[in-house]
Design an enzyme around this catalytic site. Structure first.
Site, PDB file in Angstrom:
ATOM      1  N   GLY A 175      11.010   1.962  -0.003  1.00  0.00           N
ATOM      2  CA  GLY A 175      11.580   3.291  -0.182  1.00  0.00           C
ATOM      3  C   GLY A 175      10.582   4.383   0.179  1.00  0.00           C
ATOM      4  CB  SER A 176      10.875   8.085   0.072  1.00  0.00           C
ATOM      5  OG  SER A 176      11.944   8.183   0.992  1.00  0.00           O
ATOM      6  CB  THR A 177       7.840   5.340  -3.809  1.00  0.00           C
ATOM      7  OG1 THR A 177       8.455   4.074  -3.541  1.00  0.00           O
ATOM      8  CG2 THR A 177       8.752   6.172  -4.694  1.00  0.00           C
ATOM      9  CE1 TYR A 178       3.672   0.167   1.444  1.00  0.00           C
ATOM     10  CE2 TYR A 178       4.574   0.880   3.557  1.00  0.00           C
ATOM     11  CZ  TYR A 178       3.679   0.105   2.823  1.00  0.00           C
ATOM     12  OH  TYR A 178       2.807  -0.706   3.463  1.00  0.00           O
TER      13      TYR A 178
END
Length: 230
Positions: A175-178
């Site tokens: 996800g964008s947290t990566y």
């Protein structure tokens, strides 16, 4: 009663069964097919069937001891065999995990409203796994004395798949947290700078035979703008 001997044998007990089932696993009595694969086991032995119990079974189970006894024609023990020396059993190795039960309980409370969920927490300083939680789970203590055919069929045919470890057996797209980690790696290796502007976003990106759409046309962005708009 004549011919009856009462003995004691250890059994597993899992105090945090529903929280750690998928990572700890469970033990069960060995089957004939499993004995054919590993002749170091004896009939009636328990072996790890899943999780850490299975992975570390060889060092957890220890080694059997041997005691020689002389018996009469009816099979009744009449004394020890003095020519044979008793072989003492060897205890298995104790294993201490890095799991944080308090943190795992907090995750369980946080995910109460969801029927299915997965969560893993890792200490970035050491790589230690603090939480490996998959929901729904199952109480492994029920395996200790054996399940009935009805219980086992109900378990493996359950549409919620409580035996399925959603952390290790499923694949999830990052996800964008990566994205901040990729940005940090690029900055650290000096592949980019904070001021660098990237190729303009036209609202779609083609990879292979597929078009991946963005939520709008962003044009050219620097690193801060790319992270904000992602």
């Amino acid at each position: 009663l004549s011919g009856v001997e009462v003995g004691v044998e250890p059994l597993r007990h899992y105090p945090y069964a529903d929280l750690c089932f998928h990572v700890i696993g469970y033990v069960g009595e060995i089957t004939c097919d499993e004995m054919k694969e590993d002749t170091s086991y004896a009939l009636g032995d328990y072996m790890g069937k899943m999780g850490l119990e299975r992975y570390y079974d060889r060092i957890l189970r220890g080694i059997h001891g041997i005691e020689y006894a002389e018996v009469d024609a009816r099979g009744k023990a009449v004394g020890a065999v003095v020519e044979k020396r008793t072989v003492p059993p060897v205890a298995g190795v104790d294993i201490k995990t890095t799991l944080d039960i308090a943190l795992t309980e907090s995750v369980g409370v946080f995910l109460e409203e969801f029927e299915r969920a997965a969560c893993i927490c890792i200490d970035p300083r050491s790589g230690a796994v603090l939480v490996l939680y998959s929901k729904p789970g199952f109480d492994p203590n029920l395996f200790i004395h054996g399940l009935s055919a009805q219980q086992w069929n109900g378990l493996i045919n359950d549409p919620e798949a409580p035996m399925y470890n959603r952390v290790t057996m499923s694949c999830y797209p990052p996800g964008s947290t990566y994205k901040p980690f990729v940005a940090l790696a690029a900055l650290d290796s000096r592949m980019i700078t904070v001021e660098k502007r990237f190729d303009p976003c036209f609202g779609t990106y083609r990879l292979g035979r597929r078009n991946f759409n963005c939520w709008k046309k962003h044009g050219s962005l620097n690193l801060h703008g790319a992270l904000v708009n992602s």
